[in-house]
Design a protein around this motif. Structure first.
Motif, PDB file in Angstrom:
ATOM      1  N   SER A   5      -1.584  -3.992  -4.438  1.00  0.00           N
ATOM      2  CA  SER A   5      -1.109  -3.603  -4.438  1.00  0.00           C
ATOM      3  C   SER A   5      -0.669  -2.273  -4.321  1.00  0.00           C
ATOM      4  N   ILE A   6      -1.428  -1.697  -3.426  1.00  0.00           N
ATOM      5  CA  ILE A   6      -0.902  -0.665  -2.992  1.00  0.00           C
ATOM      6  C   ILE A   6      -0.705  -0.587  -1.680  1.00  0.00           C
ATOM      7  N   ARG A   7       0.455  -0.363  -1.705  1.00  0.00           N
ATOM      8  CA  ARG A   7       1.649   0.211  -0.829  1.00  0.00           C
ATOM      9  C   ARG A   7       0.986   0.986   0.778  1.00  0.00           C
ATOM     10  N   PRO A   8       1.641   0.924   1.790  1.00  0.00           N
ATOM     11  CA  PRO A   8       1.494   1.420   2.858  1.00  0.00           C
ATOM     12  C   PRO A   8       2.593   2.744   2.903  1.00  0.00           C
ATOM     13  N   PRO A   9       2.217   3.498   3.498  1.00  0.00           N
ATOM     14  CA  PRO A   9       3.198   4.531   3.832  1.00  0.00           C
ATOM     15  C   PRO A   9       4.517   3.725   4.958  1.00  0.00           C
ATOM     16  N   VAL A  10       5.192   4.217   4.567  1.00  0.00           N
ATOM     17  CA  VAL A  10       6.628   3.996   5.842  1.00  0.00           C
ATOM     18  C   VAL A  10       7.028   4.896   5.610  1.00  0.00           C
ATOM     19  N   ALA A  49      -4.642   8.837   3.276  1.00  0.00           N
ATOM     20  CA  ALA A  49      -4.873   7.728   1.574  1.00  0.00           C
ATOM     21  C   ALA A  49      -5.024   6.898   1.949  1.00  0.00           C
ATOM     22  N   TYR A  50      -3.852   5.587   2.558  1.00  0.00           N
ATOM     23  CA  TYR A  50      -3.608   4.248   2.138  1.00  0.00           C
ATOM     24  C   TYR A  50      -5.135   4.009   2.920  1.00  0.00           C
ATOM     25  N   THR A  51      -5.478   4.881   3.897  1.00  0.00           N
ATOM     26  CA  THR A  51      -7.022   3.708   4.086  1.00  0.00           C
ATOM     27  C   THR A  51      -8.088   3.902   3.915  1.00  0.00           C
ATOM     28  N   ASP A  52      -8.180   5.290   3.055  1.00  0.00           N
ATOM     29  CA  ASP A  52      -9.292   5.345   2.564  1.00  0.00           C
ATOM     30  C   ASP A  52      -8.706   4.557   0.451  1.00  0.00           C
ATOM     31  N   ALA A 658       7.567  -4.750  11.983  1.00  0.00           N
ATOM     32  CA  ALA A 658       7.774  -6.030  12.521  1.00  0.00           C
ATOM     33  C   ALA A 658       7.095  -7.035  11.907  1.00  0.00           C
ATOM     34  N   GLY A 659       5.856  -6.353   9.824  1.00  0.00           N
ATOM     35  CA  GLY A 659       5.464  -7.326   9.304  1.00  0.00           C
ATOM     36  C   GLY A 659       4.584  -7.762  10.252  1.00  0.00           C
ATOM     37  N   ALA A 660       3.672  -7.002  10.274  1.00  0.00           N
ATOM     38  CA  ALA A 660       2.256  -7.066  10.641  1.00  0.00           C
ATOM     39  C   ALA A 660       1.527  -6.673   9.303  1.00  0.00           C
ATOM     40  N   ALA A 661       0.433  -7.366   8.495  1.00  0.00           N
ATOM     41  CA  ALA A 661       0.094  -7.402   7.634  1.00  0.00           C
ATOM     42  C   ALA A 661      -0.709  -6.234   6.885  1.00  0.00           C
ATOM     43  N   ASP A 662      -1.330  -6.487   7.898  1.00  0.00           N
ATOM     44  CA  ASP A 662      -3.009  -5.760   7.453  1.00  0.00           C
ATOM     45  C   ASP A 662      -2.826  -4.735   8.510  1.00  0.00           C
TER      46      ASP A 662
END
Length: 701
Positions: A5-10, A49-52, A658-662
């Motif tokens: 549920s953690i969303r990456p920065p956009v 923060a997202y990576t952490d 581009a849709g890379a998931a991880d």
């Protein structure tokens, strides 16, 4: 909150149009280049923060990996002393301390046997010259640059960088009185004493971070009184300098990626007009050293004029452009790398059959006496030999399974003495590990060497499908030679096979190996790596679901390219300070290092063919929408002056679009190209990377 549920920065899309050679490219993320902008800092902090958050579950494993490497390292240790003049110089470390301590103790007469120093045991007569831990106090980053002691042993010069910018500040101390001199020289590169210890020779850089000027500073005078000894105006050429081991000459080295020129100054008259050894000619590289042969001053010059893998000649120091005596002739496939002159002989280093070789050379005849070793894969080199007339030569030796070893070679007898081997605590036994080289066939029929290292208890490669960590670089003629790693043991001990793809663009197989992987042949580097990965799959060693690729800097370009070209071959890709926005960088001559890099990649700014070729492979422009990319971790540093943080930041933003998931980005906010400083910090950073890889391998439990 669950990890899913953690969303990456956009990153916001703010199109910038770039037009070259009739081609229009719309770059949505170039705004991330504005390092000083608060929104850029905010974005990078959000990425961290997202990576952490995404890797929080790996915290216990990271601690375990850190504890493992620490348990193998003898934290309180000493190097083997090196004699220079009347002193033995050595470094030591203390448990819990991040940085090394530089020391010396008095030598005794003609005894060249280094004193046996025991970790934790006080050294008789020890004098601490510089404690890196004291120097680093109050700084998040610390790097020791220059470190030099005057020939008479009375003065110390050192320089430090506390930002990661690779610009150093020089200071000087009187080693007799302990007095710190008022002389402080900021923003330097190289720095070293004149032989009499009264002057400092140092280099400075231009706005593009290119070392371009050599200066002479007299201790006790103002910096604005410093004498400019030489300035190199050509933006393709870097400047360096050094004093010959004989202490007779100062050599000024000028070099682009493909062309060299060296200037000679008598050390007794540094302000005289430098003499050109050989005038620069495009494509001709050479390096010189001073020897005395039958009482005559000679220069031994290693060069590639009509000699792809280089030739060694001897010329008169008084007339270096005169008659040449060939000492070691050109031999295709034997790449001559270096020559070092001593009073009675010279040492030569070269590559043959994919391995680094070492030899003693007769100064009169050029006859080589190769120094042999028993292992099929190894790395051997000369190092730590400052004295002109030493009866012993210091050497380094290692392999994928043999810890780093300090040897001394008795020049008279050829006998090798082991002075120290890197201690690996916890009962390490090299017999429990295997190493071998296999060969993969490229699409054009060329055989690409692949080195493998594994723990034998899990079976031999090919006995069953194993997780494989495949490493590659492939640029600047840099070779990835067999070397030992205590951190790698944590992977091997979990069943991972470590592999090195010795792709074209590197130097493993001779100069042609480099030439066939640069400029308009650069795609060979990428296809070679893919070939090596496919070879490991086809031979039953691994599967795509169990293979991770890693590369850093120019090797990060390799990672970005293979991610686009063959994403289906890898479960994960680790890209360190990756050069993934190469075309944008090579189009902007105002950026640090761009112009000097044109000889490596080509000049897309002025050459339409180079532009089209680079655009066909550069990772950022070639990210593909809707492709199932492997898991990707990009590591970078905010103060990197070689590969700017913006390159991986833009790449990660485009991959997500581009849709890379991880895809993860980790940016060190107080470091440079080499990452964090301090050994414990470096272990923690590598533990972070290894934990991520083990998670990809599903070995994190």
């Amino acid at each position: 909150m669950s990890e899913s549920s953690i969303r990456p920065p956009v990153a916001a899309r703010r199109p910038t149009t770039r037009t070259h050679h009739g081609d229009v490219f719309e770059d949505d993320y170039e705004w991330l280049r504005e390092k000083a902008a608060g929104e850029v800092t905010t974005h990078l902090e959000a990425e961290n923060a997202y990576t952490d958050a995404r890797t929080a579950h790996l915290a216990p494993l990271r601690e375990t990996l850190f504890d493992e490497v620490r348990s193998r390292v003898q934290e309180t240790d000493l190097s083997v002393p090196t004699r220079r003049g009347d002193w033995w110089f050595y470094g030591r470390t203390e448990e819990g301390a991040q940085y090394g301590i530089q020391c010396r103790t008095a030598a005794s007469g003609d005894d060249w046997t280094p004193p046996l120093l025991e970790p934790g045991v006080p050294v008789p007569g020890e004098e601490v010259l510089l404690d890196g831990n004291v120097e680093a106090e109050g700084h998040e980053f610390f790097s020791l640059g220059a470190f030099d002691v005057s020939d008479d042993g009375t003065r110390l010069l050192w320089s430090v960088d506390v930002e990661g910018s690779e610009l150093y500040t020089v200071r000087v101390r009187d080693l007799v009185s302990g007095e710190l001199f008022d002389d402080v020289i900021a923003d330097t590169g190289q720095a070293f004493f004149t032989p009499d210890g009264t002057g400092i020779l140092y280099t400075t850089r231009d706005d593009a971070w290119r070392p371009d000027t050599l200066w002479l500073h007299r201790i006790g005078t103002a910096r604005d009184a410093d004498v400019q000894l030489f300035h190199e105006p050509d933006e393709r050429f870097w400047l360096g300098a050094g004093i010959t081991r004989s202490r007779r000459y100062l050599l000024i080295d000028l070099g682009s990626k493909v062309t060299s020129e060296e200037l000679l100054l008598d050390i007794a008259d540094l302000t005289a007009e430098p003499r050109v050894i050989w005038p620069r000619r495009d494509g001709v590289e050479y390096s010189a050293d001073h020897a005395v042969v039958d009482g005559e001053d000679r220069l031994l010059i290693l060069h590639n004029e009509a000699a792809l893998d280089f030739e060694l000649v001897s010329v008169s120091a008084s007339d270096p452009q005169g008659e040449r005596q060939v000492l070691v002739s050109h031999s295709p496939g034997r790449r001559l790398l270096d020559v070092d002159c001593f009073r009675d002989f010279a040492t030569v280093e070269y590559r043959s059959e994919g391995l680094a070789r070492t030899a003693l050379m007769d100064l009169r005849t050029g006859a080589l006496d190769e120094i042999t070793f028993d292992e099929p894969l190894f790395e051997a080199y000369f190092g730590g030999n400052p004295e002109w007339h030493a009866p012993f030569l210091r050497m380094g030796y290692t392999s994928f399974v043999t810890p780093s070893t300090v040897l001394e070679l008795d020049v008279a007898t050829g006998e090798k003495h082991v002075r120290k081997q890197q201690p690996v605590l916890g009962g390490y036994d090299s017999a429990e590990y295997g190493q071998q080289r296999v060969w993969a066939t490229a699409t054009d029929g060329v055989q690409i060497p692949v080195s493998l290292v594994w723990k034998r208890s899990f079976g031999e490669p090919g006995d069953g499908l194993r997780p494989v960590h495949l490493y590659g670089y492939g640029s600047y003629e840099h070779s990835i030679d067999p070397g030992f790693s205590t951190m790698r043991l944590s992977m091997l001990d979990r069943g991972v096979v470590f592999a090195v793809a010795h792709v074209r663009g590197g130097g493993e197989m001779g100069r042609h190996w480099y030439e066939d992987g640069k400029e308009l042949h650069k795609r060979n580097t990428f296809t070679d790596f893919i070939t090596c990965a496919q070879h490991l799959i086809d031979n039953g060693i691994t599967t795509p679901a169990r293979m991770i690729a890693e590369g850093g800097s120019a090797g990060g370009l390799l990672m970005g390219a293979v991610a686009n070209m063959a994403p289906e071959l890898f479960a994960g890709i680790l890209a360190g300070v990756p050069f993934v926005d190469a075309l944008t960088s090579m189009l902007d001559p105002s950026l640090p290092l761009t112009v000097v890099e044109w000889d490596e990649w080509g000049d897309p700014l002025h050459d339409a063919e180079v532009y089209r070729y680079m655009k066909s492979y550069t990772p950022y422009e070639n990210v593909r929408d809707g492709v199932a990319y492997p898991r990707i971790l990009a590591m970078t540093s905010l103060n990197d002056t070689r590969v700017l943080y913006v390159e991986p930041a833009k790449w990660v933003a485009r991959l997500r679009e581009a849709g890379a998931a991880d895809v993860l980005l980790k940016c060190e906010m107080s470091a440079g190209h080499g990452g964090v400083s301090g050994r414990y910090n470096a272990w923690k950073e590598r533990a972070f990377e290894l934990a991520w890889m083990l998670d990809v391998f599903d070995l994190a439990d």
